[in-house]
Write a protein that holds these residues in place. Structure first.
Motif, PDB file in Angstrom:
ATOM      1  N   ARG A 141       5.670  -3.987  -7.671  1.00 24.02           N
ATOM      2  CA  ARG A 141       4.541  -4.411  -6.962  1.00 24.02           C
ATOM      3  C   ARG A 141       3.126  -3.504  -7.776  1.00 24.02           C
ATOM      4  O   ARG A 141       3.296  -2.303  -8.911  1.00 24.02           O
ATOM      5  CB  ARG A 141       4.977  -3.531  -6.285  1.00 24.02           C
ATOM      6  N   VAL A 142       1.574  -3.935  -7.242  1.00 22.57           N
ATOM      7  CA  VAL A 142       0.926  -3.487  -7.411  1.00 22.57           C
ATOM      8  C   VAL A 142      -0.363  -3.026  -6.338  1.00 22.57           C
ATOM      9  O   VAL A 142      -0.107  -3.389  -5.468  1.00 22.57           O
ATOM     10  CB  VAL A 142      -0.169  -4.814  -8.173  1.00 22.57           C
ATOM     11  N   CYS A 143      -0.077  -1.917  -6.574  1.00 21.65           N
ATOM     12  CA  CYS A 143      -0.712  -0.780  -5.478  1.00 21.65           C
ATOM     13  C   CYS A 143      -2.079  -0.355  -6.897  1.00 21.65           C
ATOM     14  O   CYS A 143      -2.519   0.572  -7.037  1.00 21.65           O
ATOM     15  CB  CYS A 143      -0.428  -0.039  -4.569  1.00 21.65           C
ATOM     16  N   PRO A 144      -3.723  -0.316  -5.339  1.00 22.08           N
ATOM     17  CA  PRO A 144      -4.416   0.382  -5.867  1.00 22.08           C
ATOM     18  C   PRO A 144      -4.539   1.834  -5.604  1.00 22.08           C
ATOM     19  O   PRO A 144      -3.634   2.595  -4.365  1.00 22.08           O
ATOM     20  CB  PRO A 144      -5.903   0.025  -4.366  1.00 22.08           C
ATOM     21  N   LEU A 145      -4.711   2.396  -6.354  1.00 28.96           N
ATOM     22  CA  LEU A 145      -4.864   4.000  -6.951  1.00 28.96           C
ATOM     23  C   LEU A 145      -4.615   4.834  -5.884  1.00 28.96           C
ATOM     24  O   LEU A 145      -4.409   5.870  -4.982  1.00 28.96           O
ATOM     25  CB  LEU A 145      -4.773   4.447  -8.065  1.00 28.96           C
ATOM     26  N   GLU A 146      -6.304   4.040  -5.023  1.00 33.83           N
ATOM     27  CA  GLU A 146      -6.505   5.200  -3.741  1.00 33.83           C
ATOM     28  C   GLU A 146      -5.536   4.920  -2.765  1.00 33.83           C
ATOM     29  O   GLU A 146      -5.413   6.189  -1.226  1.00 33.83           O
ATOM     30  CB  GLU A 146      -7.957   5.150  -3.419  1.00 33.83           C
ATOM     31  N   ASN A 147      -5.090   3.474  -2.354  1.00 34.83           N
ATOM     32  CA  ASN A 147      -3.486   3.572  -1.645  1.00 34.83           C
ATOM     33  C   ASN A 147      -2.405   4.173  -1.458  1.00 34.83           C
ATOM     34  O   ASN A 147      -1.376   3.540  -0.727  1.00 34.83           O
ATOM     35  CB  ASN A 147      -3.610   2.017  -1.527  1.00 34.83           C
ATOM     36  N   LEU A 148      -2.448   4.712  -3.022  1.00 35.86           N
ATOM     37  CA  LEU A 148      -1.248   4.412  -3.084  1.00 35.86           C
ATOM     38  C   LEU A 148       0.303   5.449  -2.273  1.00 35.86           C
ATOM     39  O   LEU A 148       1.189   5.297  -2.229  1.00 35.86           O
ATOM     40  CB  LEU A 148      -1.043   5.126  -4.629  1.00 35.86           C
ATOM     41  N   ALA A 149      -0.481   6.743  -2.219  1.00 37.16           N
ATOM     42  CA  ALA A 149       0.131   7.476  -1.463  1.00 37.16           C
ATOM     43  C   ALA A 149       0.266   7.186   0.114  1.00 37.16           C
ATOM     44  O   ALA A 149       1.406   6.983   0.751  1.00 37.16           O
ATOM     45  CB  ALA A 149      -0.622   8.917  -0.957  1.00 37.16           C
ATOM     46  N   ALA A 150      -0.447   6.394   0.891  1.00 36.84           N
ATOM     47  CA  ALA A 150      -0.563   5.754   2.022  1.00 36.84           C
ATOM     48  C   ALA A 150       0.850   4.435   1.765  1.00 36.84           C
ATOM     49  O   ALA A 150       1.748   4.298   2.766  1.00 36.84           O
ATOM     50  CB  ALA A 150      -1.569   5.249   2.554  1.00 36.84           C
ATOM     51  N   ASP A 151       0.407   4.060   0.258  1.00 32.79           N
ATOM     52  CA  ASP A 151       1.842   2.773   0.331  1.00 32.79           C
ATOM     53  C   ASP A 151       3.271   3.656   0.829  1.00 32.79           C
ATOM     54  O   ASP A 151       3.690   2.325   1.240  1.00 32.79           O
ATOM     55  CB  ASP A 151       0.789   1.994  -0.427  1.00 32.79           C
ATOM     56  N   LEU A 152       3.335   4.460  -0.186  1.00 38.00           N
ATOM     57  CA  LEU A 152       4.666   4.834  -0.276  1.00 38.00           C
ATOM     58  C   LEU A 152       5.717   5.064   1.340  1.00 38.00           C
ATOM     59  O   LEU A 152       5.776   4.713   1.517  1.00 38.00           O
ATOM     60  CB  LEU A 152       4.775   5.998  -1.399  1.00 38.00           C
ATOM     61  N   ARG A 153       4.207   5.870   1.762  1.00 35.00           N
ATOM     62  CA  ARG A 153       4.524   6.227   2.628  1.00 35.00           C
ATOM     63  C   ARG A 153       4.642   4.781   4.106  1.00 35.00           C
ATOM     64  O   ARG A 153       5.928   5.406   4.671  1.00 35.00           O
ATOM     65  CB  ARG A 153       3.490   7.467   3.437  1.00 35.00           C
ATOM     66  N   ALA A 154       3.693   3.561   4.005  1.00 29.03           N
ATOM     67  CA  ALA A 154       4.528   2.624   4.919  1.00 29.03           C
ATOM     68  C   ALA A 154       5.560   2.488   4.356  1.00 29.03           C
ATOM     69  O   ALA A 154       6.386   1.696   5.488  1.00 29.03           O
ATOM     70  CB  ALA A 154       3.413   2.031   4.697  1.00 29.03           C
TER      71      ALA A 154
END
Length: 230
Positions: A141-154
């Motif tokens: 998967r690819v995720c923008p760095l600024e959204n990484l923490a929120a993505d993992l939480r989701a």
């Protein structure tokens, strides 16, 4: 030396904290790949510390893991990466243009076994050896760095939650002999941490002030823990 008495008090505090936190198993939400391979490979790359900062600011704890231990010492168990008894829900990788082919292949094997392998800001485009890696790319998967923490939480890869943003709050969680131990620290020099945390464990416990060596009764019904740190 006028600094000797307060220095002694600081060392006593450190000794108490070390005693409490020694042993047990670290509870971490993610592993972060150490970025040495990306740095010597010769392409563009982002420092792996950028991923560490994004997770830390997002109140996600992690361990840094290096390439060698992924090949010798790591295993997949129930969709988690397990290293030295610590189980990780995800593996986060900072952006790098090049990585060794064997490392990419190992990461792809982990992903195929169920591990959430996420690259920050983009996938690696080529291997150091020049081998074709196109067949490996679809497993990540690819995720923008600024959204990484929120993505993992989701995706459920988190340990604690805060009712308000706490960029200065740091924590460390271990489990020892069936007991959960948390250390909370306010990193700011200017502002307090004032929030309510939600832990996965709830009930009665104790609050330990290691600096003054005092213990207080604590109750966190359903894991809800008000926290104020000057």
């Amino acid at each position: 030396n006028p600094q000797f008495p307060p220095f002694g008090r600081l060392m006593t505090y450190m000794q108490r904290v070390s005693h409490v936190l020694t042993g047990g198993t670290h509870i971490a939400s993610a592993a972060v790949l150490y970025g040495a391979e990306a740095e010597w490979a010769g392409g563009d790359y982002a420092l792996f510390q950028t991923v560490c900062k994004a997770l830390t600011d997002g109140l996600l704890d992690f361990d840094i893991v290096h390439e060698d231990i992924l090949f010798d010492g790591a295993e997949m168990r129930d969709g988690k990466l397990v290293i030295n008894g610590v189980a990780f829900d995800a593996l986060a990788v900072a952006y790098s243009q090049k990585l060794p082919y064997a490392l990419r292949e190992k990461l792809a094997d982990f992903a195929a076994a169920g591990l959430d392998v996420v690259f920050a800001d983009g996938l690696c485009q080529e291997s150091v050896e020049g081998k074709d890696i196109s067949s490996l790319q679809t497993r990540f998967r690819v995720c923008p760095l600024e959204n990484l923490a929120a993505d993992l939480r989701a995706r459920g890869h988190f340990d604690i939650e805060s009712e308000s943003p706490c960029p200065d709050l740091r924590f460390y969680h271990i489990r020892r002999e069936g007991q959960d131990i948390y250390m909370f620290h306010n990193q700011s020099l200017h502002r307090p941490v004032d929030t309510c945390l939600h832990l996965r464990q709830g009930g009665e416990g104790v609050l330990y002030d290691a600096f003054d060596n005092r213990v207080f009764a604590l109750n966190a019904p359903e894991g809800r823990l008000p926290l104020y740190l000057p």
